[in-house]
Design a protein around this motif. Structure first.
Motif, short mmCIF file in Angstrom:
data_model
loop_
_atom_site.label_atom_id
_atom_site.label_comp_id
_atom_site.label_asym_id
_atom_site.label_seq_id
_atom_site.Cartn_x
_atom_site.Cartn_y
_atom_site.Cartn_z
N LYS A 69 23.82 91.17 -3.49
CA LYS A 69 23.34 89.86 -3.91
C LYS A 69 24.45 88.82 -3.80
O LYS A 69 24.22 87.69 -3.35
N LEU A 70 25.67 89.19 -4.21
CA LEU A 70 26.80 88.28 -4.08
C LEU A 70 27.00 87.86 -2.62
O LEU A 70 27.19 86.67 -2.32
N LEU A 71 26.95 88.82 -1.71
CA LEU A 71 27.11 88.51 -0.29
C LEU A 71 26.00 87.58 0.19
O LEU A 71 26.27 86.56 0.86
N ASP A 72 24.77 87.91 -0.17
CA ASP A 72 23.64 87.11 0.30
C ASP A 72 23.68 85.69 -0.24
O ASP A 72 23.43 84.72 0.50
N VAL A 73 23.97 85.55 -1.52
CA VAL A 73 23.98 84.22 -2.14
C VAL A 73 25.15 83.39 -1.63
O VAL A 73 25.01 82.18 -1.41
N THR A 74 26.29 84.01 -1.41
CA THR A 74 27.44 83.27 -0.90
C THR A 74 27.14 82.72 0.50
O THR A 74 27.41 81.54 0.79
N LYS A 75 26.57 83.56 1.35
CA LYS A 75 26.22 83.09 2.69
C LYS A 75 25.19 81.96 2.63
O LYS A 75 25.33 80.94 3.29
N GLU A 76 24.16 82.15 1.82
CA GLU A 76 23.12 81.13 1.72
C GLU A 76 23.66 79.83 1.13
O GLU A 76 23.25 78.73 1.53
N SER A 77 24.61 79.94 0.18
CA SER A 77 25.19 78.73 -0.40
C SER A 77 25.93 77.92 0.66
O SER A 77 25.90 76.68 0.64
N MET A 78 26.60 78.62 1.59
CA MET A 78 27.24 77.91 2.70
C MET A 78 26.21 77.12 3.49
O MET A 78 26.41 75.95 3.82
N TYR A 79 25.09 77.77 3.81
CA TYR A 79 24.07 77.08 4.60
C TYR A 79 23.40 75.95 3.82
O TYR A 79 23.00 74.94 4.40
N LYS A 80 23.29 76.10 2.50
CA LYS A 80 22.79 75.00 1.67
C LYS A 80 23.70 73.78 1.80
O LYS A 80 23.24 72.63 1.87
N GLY A 81 25.01 74.03 1.82
CA GLY A 81 25.96 72.94 2.02
C GLY A 81 25.86 72.34 3.40
O GLY A 81 25.89 71.11 3.57
N ILE A 82 25.74 73.20 4.41
CA ILE A 82 25.66 72.73 5.79
C ILE A 82 24.45 71.82 5.98
O ILE A 82 24.51 70.82 6.71
N GLU A 83 23.34 72.13 5.32
CA GLU A 83 22.14 71.31 5.43
C GLU A 83 22.39 69.85 5.02
O GLU A 83 21.72 68.94 5.51
N LYS A 84 23.36 69.65 4.13
CA LYS A 84 23.67 68.31 3.64
C LYS A 84 24.73 67.60 4.49
O LYS A 84 25.09 66.45 4.20
N ALA A 85 25.24 68.27 5.53
CA ALA A 85 26.31 67.71 6.37
C ALA A 85 25.71 66.83 7.45
O ALA A 85 25.75 67.16 8.64
N VAL A 86 25.14 65.72 7.03
CA VAL A 86 24.48 64.80 7.95
C VAL A 86 25.02 63.39 7.76
O VAL A 86 25.53 63.03 6.69
N ILE A 87 24.93 62.60 8.81
CA ILE A 87 25.41 61.22 8.79
C ILE A 87 24.79 60.47 7.61
O ILE A 87 23.58 60.54 7.38
N GLY A 88 25.64 59.78 6.85
CA GLY A 88 25.18 58.96 5.73
C GLY A 88 25.29 59.64 4.39
O GLY A 88 25.36 58.96 3.36
N GLN A 103 33.20 85.27 0.45
CA GLN A 103 33.36 83.96 1.10
C GLN A 103 32.71 83.98 2.48
O GLN A 103 32.82 84.96 3.22
N TYR A 104 32.05 82.87 2.79
CA TYR A 104 31.57 82.62 4.16
C TYR A 104 31.99 81.22 4.56
O TYR A 104 31.97 80.30 3.71
N GLU A 105 32.37 81.07 5.82
CA GLU A 105 32.88 79.78 6.30
C GLU A 105 32.46 79.52 7.73
O GLU A 105 32.56 80.39 8.58
N HIS A 106 31.99 78.29 7.96
CA HIS A 106 31.76 77.79 9.31
C HIS A 106 32.56 76.51 9.52
O HIS A 106 32.80 75.75 8.57
N THR A 107 32.96 76.28 10.77
CA THR A 107 33.43 74.97 11.21
C THR A 107 32.25 74.25 11.84
O THR A 107 31.52 74.86 12.63
N LEU A 108 32.05 72.98 11.51
CA LEU A 108 30.91 72.24 12.03
C LEU A 108 31.28 70.79 12.27
O LEU A 108 32.19 70.25 11.64
N ALA A 109 30.57 70.17 13.18
CA ALA A 109 30.74 68.75 13.48
C ALA A 109 29.54 67.97 12.97
O ALA A 109 28.40 68.46 12.98
#
Length: 250
Positions: free
Chosen positions: A122-141, A231-237
């Motif tokens: 569960k820790l692994l799954d939630v950590t990965k999903e939390s990263m993607y929750k953050g990535i979803e908010k990485a938009v202009i504005g 921990q999970y980490e992506h680099t994104l633009a």
């Protein structure tokens, strides 16, 4: 100062990211009881060199390895070691930065070793999903705080704590650039996201308290209560079409 990248520069980073993602996919096949974290490190360094890249972490402020290999209660910056033999039920996080022709990509990935306990999974799954929750908010504005808050709200609702002492960051031709990217805090605050910004989003979640302590080696950061960390980490633009994953694993 925040360095805005051109699409040409972003694509150069993407080439580094493709090498990094391919390396992680090969490492995933290696993870099993009985392997040492030094074996993983040596493999990763050779993989980068074989693909015309170099490990940016090696030599960074004196850091002696190509990867960080963080096992169980180690949050981040764990030293690879011949003596650290992975066993059934462990977590290991492998973090690395690839330099290809002067452009960088940074990604960490946590792996369960053998059969892991349900709470560990569960820790692994939630950590990965939390990263993607953050990535979803990485938009202009949006603002950095929108990324931070999305991660914290999700992680804490699932019963885990978010590490405060280590955060994401801008990246390009340097490993650590502005802006800083915390994984906790209120929405609607911080730097506004603009097209051409390149960031790492890299939440670290603990089963227990979020506090960290550092070993005498000056690098290895652990949970204060000995609880597991992932921990999970992506680099994104940041692009007009939304977040563009530089380290996407396909």
């Amino acid at each position: 100062m925040i360095v805005i990248k051109t699409m040409e520069e972003i694509m150069k980073m993407k080439q580094a990211g493709e090498i990094l993602a391919a390396c992680h996919k090969e490492i995933a096949k290696m993870i099993k009881p009985g392997i040492s974290t030094m074996e993983i490190d040596k493999f990763a360094e050779k993989f980068m060199l074989d693909h015309g890249a170099t490990p940016e972490q090696k030599g960074y402020h004196g850091y002696p390895f190509a990867t960080c290999a963080s096992v169980n209660d180690v949050i981040c910056h764990g030293f690879p070691s011949k003596e650290m033999i992975l066993k059934d039920g462990d977590i290991v996080t492998v973090d690395m930065v690839v330099n290809l022709n002067g452009w960088l990509a940074d990604s960490a990935w946590s792996y369960g070793v053998g059969q892991v306990a349900p709470q560990t999974q569960k820790l692994l799954d939630v950590t990965k999903e939390s990263m993607y929750k953050g990535i979803e908010k990485a938009v202009i504005g949006n603002r950095i705080g929108d990324i931070s808050n999305a991660i914290q709200v999700y992680a804490e609702a699932e019963g885990f704590s978010v590490v405060r002492d280590f955060i994401g960051h801008g990246i390009g031709s340097e490993m650590h650039e502005e802006p800083q990217v915390p994984h906790y805090g209120p929405a609607g605050r911080g730097t506004r996201l603009k097209e051409g910004m390149v960031l790492t989003i890299e939440p670290m979640l603990n089963i227990g308290k979020y506090h960290a302590k550092v070993d005498p080696d000056g690098w290895t950061a652990r949970t204060v209560d000995g609880s597991l960390s992932a921990q999970y980490e992506h680099t994104l633009a940041i692009t007009a079409d939304g977040p563009f994953l530089i380290t996407k694993q396909t």
